[in-house]
Design a protein around this motif. Structure first.
Motif: not given
Length: 418
Positions: A62-66, A68-79
């Motif tokens: 619902a509100s992950p830390a992010t 910076d990857c591939d010129d975008q903010a990627l959620g830690l959950d996605v990482l």
């Protein structure tokens, strides 16, 4: 799935730096009870025009830390989802379905939070399934169970804090109800005539939360703050009323344990423990959940039947985490599988392998893994995956390391593939 011999090249192609130590951008929560200065100051920015109540370093969807990857903010959950075995270790990934099991926060409290309780794992799973079957959208205000997890939590004070946790002994509550005179007589009778301490607390909570806002007994309670030598509970209840005028939840506060935490002191809140953080700034670590049932001091909905079903009504002293200090590190441990917290002050500590979040709270902090060394300024944080193995955290100031307990983080983190 990516084979282990391809993992490094794969992540390099996607712009990830070597070593898997990832800088985290916190998710900020602008709740009305927050302060405008403490968290911005920690993060090195100017005071905010609006309250900044919480900073989240974690992977709650619902509100992950992010990062910076591939010129975008990627959620830690996605990482983490890209390679949970490497990020978490096989054992943690299996036990927690590939999810980071903890959430690290800093709370900056200018006004009392709602009095609330969290469900057990079984209660959360049952409630989630019922609301899913009913088709209640996850973001709906009518939704109570937003995930299938319990939400035990631990707060470690950075400044003096006032915390309410669990229910106090009945003689103390009866003494304060006597001070309310005829306005408190009905509540006092409930407490005195109950068959057991737990039934007394249950009857009392049910009765006070049935009162309308601004009930006369609440007004009388507010006047007790000027009486000679009021109890800690009277002071806490009256302080809550200053922020929530007329809220009968203040009478719930009157029945609770009050803790005054010094910097470095901590409190653990388990399943079913009614609690509220009243003032101060602290580091909080919890299971990665957002299941909350409220019991007052809030304009949000209060589900009294569910509250009574979930809460532990037995009066008992507030629970403190186990605390062990060796050299520069203090380890705070709780009876849960999801988290523990290490606090390093003026020295260094070698943290064992596991999914870890390192947050620098005062001064600079150096994080050294087998592959790299990272310097963190105050307010900066990194995620260090299991696959990096041991790390050394060194600071002349203060840093915290959130992790799973060592017994849970023992599995190999080598990526696997088809």
């Amino acid at each position: 799935m990516i084979g282990s011999n391809m993992a490094t090249a794969y992540w390099a192609r996607r712009g990830w730096h070597d070593g898997w130590v990832y800088s985290l951008n916190p998710s900020l929560q602008n709740y009305a009870w927050g302060r405008t200065d403490s968290i911005p100051e920690l993060l090195g920015s100017e005071p905010s025009d609006t309250p900044v109540a919480e900073a989240w370093w974690g992977a709650h969807p619902a509100s992950p830390a992010t990062v910076d990857c591939d010129d975008q903010a990627l959620g830690l959950d996605v990482l983490i989802d890209r390679d949970p075995n490497h990020a978490l270790g096989v054992d943690v990934a299996q036990e927690f379905d590939g999810r980071l099991p903890f959430l690290l926060k800093v709370l900056a409290i200018d006004a009392p939070l709602s009095i609330q309780v969290h469900p057990s794992m079984e209660q959360a799973a049952e409630g989630f399934d019922i609301e899913e079957a009913a088709g209640i959208p996850p973001t709906s205000p009518a939704r109570t169970f937003r995930d299938r997890s319990h939400k035990p939590e631990m707060i470690v004070a950075l400044t003096p804090m006032t915390v309410l946790a669990g229910f106090r002994d009945l003689p103390g509550l009866r003494g304060d109800l006597h001070l309310l005179g005829k306005d408190g007589a009905a509540l006092l009778e409930l407490v005195e005539n109950a068959e057991s301490p737990a039934s007394a607390v249950t009857a009392y909570i049910r009765s006070v939360l049935a009162l309308p806002r601004g009930a006369h007994v609440v007004t009388t309670l507010a006047s007790l703050n000027s009486s000679a030598d009021p109890s800690a509970q009277v002071r806490a209840a009256c302080s809550a009323l200053a922020s929530h005028p007329g809220d009968p939840g203040a009478l719930v506060a009157l029945a609770m344990n009050v803790l005054y935490l010094r910097p470095g002191s901590a409190c653990f809140v388990g399943d079913g423990t009614v609690h509220s953080y009243q003032s101060g700034v602290g580091v909080e670590i919890m299971a990665n959940s957002d299941n909350v049932v409220r019991a007052g001091l809030t304009p949000k909905p209060i589900n009294v039947p569910l509250l009574l079903d979930l809460m532990n009504a037995v009066p008992a002293t507030a629970e403190r985490p186990e605390r062990v200090t060796e050299g520069a590190v203090t380890i705070y441990s709780a009876p849960v599988a999801e988290f523990e917290l290490a606090s390093v002050s003026g020295g260094d500590w070698t943290a064992p392998a596991g999914p870890r979040i390192v947050l620098s709270l005062a001064g600079s902090t150096t994080v050294t893994s087998a592959d790299e060394e990272r310097e963190l300024a105050c307010g900066e944080a990194v995620f260090v995956p299991f696959g990096d193995g041991e790390i050394t955290v060194r600071t002349p100031g203060h840093a915290v390391i959130a992790s799973v307990p060592l017994s849970a983080a023992r599995g190999t983190g080598a990526p696997t593939g088809d």
